[in-house]
Design a protein around this motif. Structure first.
Motif, mmCIF file in Angstrom:
data_model
loop_
_atom_site.group_PDB
_atom_site.id
_atom_site.type_symbol
_atom_site.label_atom_id
_atom_site.label_comp_id
_atom_site.label_asym_id
_atom_site.label_seq_id
_atom_site.Cartn_x
_atom_site.Cartn_y
_atom_site.Cartn_z
ATOM 1 N N LEU A 221 0.829 -1.207 0.000
ATOM 2 C CA LEU A 221 0.000 0.000 0.000
ATOM 3 C C LEU A 221 0.863 1.256 0.000
ATOM 4 O O LEU A 221 0.617 2.189 -0.780
ATOM 5 N N ARG A 222 1.878 1.301 0.845
ATOM 6 C CA ARG A 222 2.773 2.478 0.885
ATOM 7 C C ARG A 222 3.479 2.661 -0.458
ATOM 8 O O ARG A 222 3.606 3.782 -0.959
ATOM 9 N N TRP A 223 3.964 1.560 -1.056
ATOM 10 C CA TRP A 223 4.623 1.643 -2.358
ATOM 11 C C TRP A 223 3.647 2.190 -3.395
ATOM 12 O O TRP A 223 3.982 3.072 -4.192
ATOM 13 N N HIS A 224 2.440 1.668 -3.396
ATOM 14 C CA HIS A 224 1.417 2.075 -4.363
ATOM 15 C C HIS A 224 1.093 3.564 -4.222
ATOM 16 O O HIS A 224 1.006 4.285 -5.219
ATOM 17 N N VAL A 225 0.942 4.006 -2.997
ATOM 18 C CA VAL A 225 0.649 5.418 -2.761
ATOM 19 C C VAL A 225 1.790 6.282 -3.282
ATOM 20 O O VAL A 225 1.569 7.266 -3.998
ATOM 21 N N GLU A 226 3.008 5.920 -2.942
ATOM 22 C CA GLU A 226 4.171 6.733 -3.326
ATOM 23 C C GLU A 226 4.426 6.729 -4.828
ATOM 24 O O GLU A 226 4.716 7.775 -5.417
ATOM 25 N N HIS A 227 4.327 5.585 -5.470
ATOM 26 C CA HIS A 227 4.740 5.452 -6.870
ATOM 27 C C HIS A 227 3.604 5.532 -7.883
ATOM 28 O O HIS A 227 3.872 5.721 -9.076
ATOM 29 N N GLU A 228 2.388 5.373 -7.442
ATOM 30 C CA GLU A 228 1.269 5.396 -8.374
ATOM 31 C C GLU A 228 0.247 6.491 -8.053
ATOM 32 O O GLU A 228 -0.133 7.244 -8.937
ATOM 33 N N ILE A 229 -0.175 6.578 -6.805
ATOM 34 C CA ILE A 229 -1.231 7.533 -6.459
ATOM 35 C C ILE A 229 -0.702 8.962 -6.389
ATOM 36 O O ILE A 229 -1.329 9.884 -6.912
ATOM 37 N N ARG A 230 0.431 9.187 -5.758
ATOM 38 C CA ARG A 230 0.961 10.564 -5.670
ATOM 39 C C ARG A 230 1.191 11.168 -7.057
ATOM 40 O O ARG A 230 0.811 12.326 -7.286
ATOM 41 N N PRO A 231 1.793 10.443 -8.025
ATOM 42 C CA PRO A 231 1.900 11.019 -9.368
ATOM 43 C C PRO A 231 0.536 11.282 -10.011
ATOM 44 O O PRO A 231 0.365 12.271 -10.730
ATOM 45 N N LEU A 232 -0.438 10.416 -9.738
ATOM 46 C CA LEU A 232 -1.784 10.635 -10.258
ATOM 47 C C LEU A 232 -2.391 11.898 -9.645
ATOM 48 O O LEU A 232 -2.997 12.709 -10.349
ATOM 49 N N VAL A 233 -2.208 12.080 -8.355
ATOM 50 C CA VAL A 233 -2.707 13.283 -7.679
ATOM 51 C C VAL A 233 -2.077 14.532 -8.301
ATOM 52 O O VAL A 233 -2.761 15.519 -8.564
ATOM 53 N N ALA A 234 -0.774 14.474 -8.557
ATOM 54 C CA ALA A 234 -0.100 15.617 -9.178
ATOM 55 C C ALA A 234 -0.657 15.890 -10.578
ATOM 56 O O ALA A 234 -0.872 17.054 -10.947
ATOM 57 N N ALA A 235 -0.908 14.835 -11.332
ATOM 58 C CA ALA A 235 -1.468 15.006 -12.676
ATOM 59 C C ALA A 235 -2.873 15.590 -12.611
ATOM 60 O O ALA A 235 -3.233 16.462 -13.412
ATOM 61 N N ILE A 236 -3.675 15.147 -11.663
ATOM 62 C CA ILE A 236 -5.030 15.676 -11.502
ATOM 63 C C ILE A 236 -4.970 17.154 -11.133
ATOM 64 O O ILE A 236 -5.695 17.975 -11.695
ATOM 65 N N GLY A 237 -4.101 17.499 -10.198
ATOM 66 C CA GLY A 237 -3.962 18.896 -9.788
ATOM 67 C C GLY A 237 -3.473 19.782 -10.919
ATOM 68 O O GLY A 237 -3.845 20.955 -11.006
#
Length: 181
Positions: free
Chosen positions: A59-75
């Motif tokens: 979960l931590r890996w997924h958040v760091e490597h997949e979700i955080r970049p997605l959040v940045a792209a959405i923003g």
């Protein structure tokens, strides 16, 4: 001196994240992990301590490597419609919202560490979406949009037809976005 580790820990964590995203925590047994990851049971326990230890690492890996970049792209999206498209295009699997969705519904209610991780990510998604909402500075509309996007992802997981979630997301973005000139 023990034997050197015979597997790439990051690759095992990434593959475990994909498996947990697909089948959720309770849908994956240690035997499933051993078979899917190609790692011996003793090695999994020695490295991660438990199934939960591997899950939280995934979960931590997924958040760091997949979700955080997605959040940045959405923003950074051009507008709300583009932000919604990007969120839904992420889709499922390890590169999408599915592990977050599974963690929020299955583990967060019973695991404080997972709940804290999920809450932080949901807040980040809210903040990223909020920059595209006009006319209402309150956080509730962004939280509602985050919930709607996760609901659309949940529906897409249950509905075998393609494009339904994307079409519904596009309709939602049009409804929430600024009026056409």
């Amino acid at each position: 001196m023990g034997r050197p580790r015979g597997f790439d820990e990051t690759e095992v964590i990434r593959a475990a994240a994909a498996l947990f995203a697909e089948r959720a925590y309770d849908g994956v047994s240690i035997d499933d992990l051993v078979a899917h990851l190609g790692v011996h049971r003793n090695s999994l326990y020695k490295t991660f301590g438990s199934k939960r230890g591997l899950y939280t690492a995934a979960l931590r890996w997924h958040v760091e490597h997949e979700i955080r970049p997605l959040v940045a792209a959405i923003g950074g999206a051009a507008d709300l419609a583009d932000a919604v498209r990007q969120a839904l295009a992420a889709g499922g699997g390890v590169s999408g919202l599915d592990l977050l969705l599974m963690a929020a519904t299955e583990r967060a209610p019973v695991d404080a560490e997972v709940a804290a991780e999920v809450t932080a990510v949901l807040n980040a998604l809210d903040d990223a979406l909020a920059v595209h909402l006009t006319g209402d500075p309150a956080p509730e509309p962004a939280a509602a949009l985050t919930a709607a996007l996760l609901g659309l992802r949940l529906r897409a997981r249950a509905d075998s037809s393609t494009g339904g979630a994307e079409q519904a997301g596009a309709a939602l973005a049009r409804r929430l976005g600024p009026p056409s000139p």
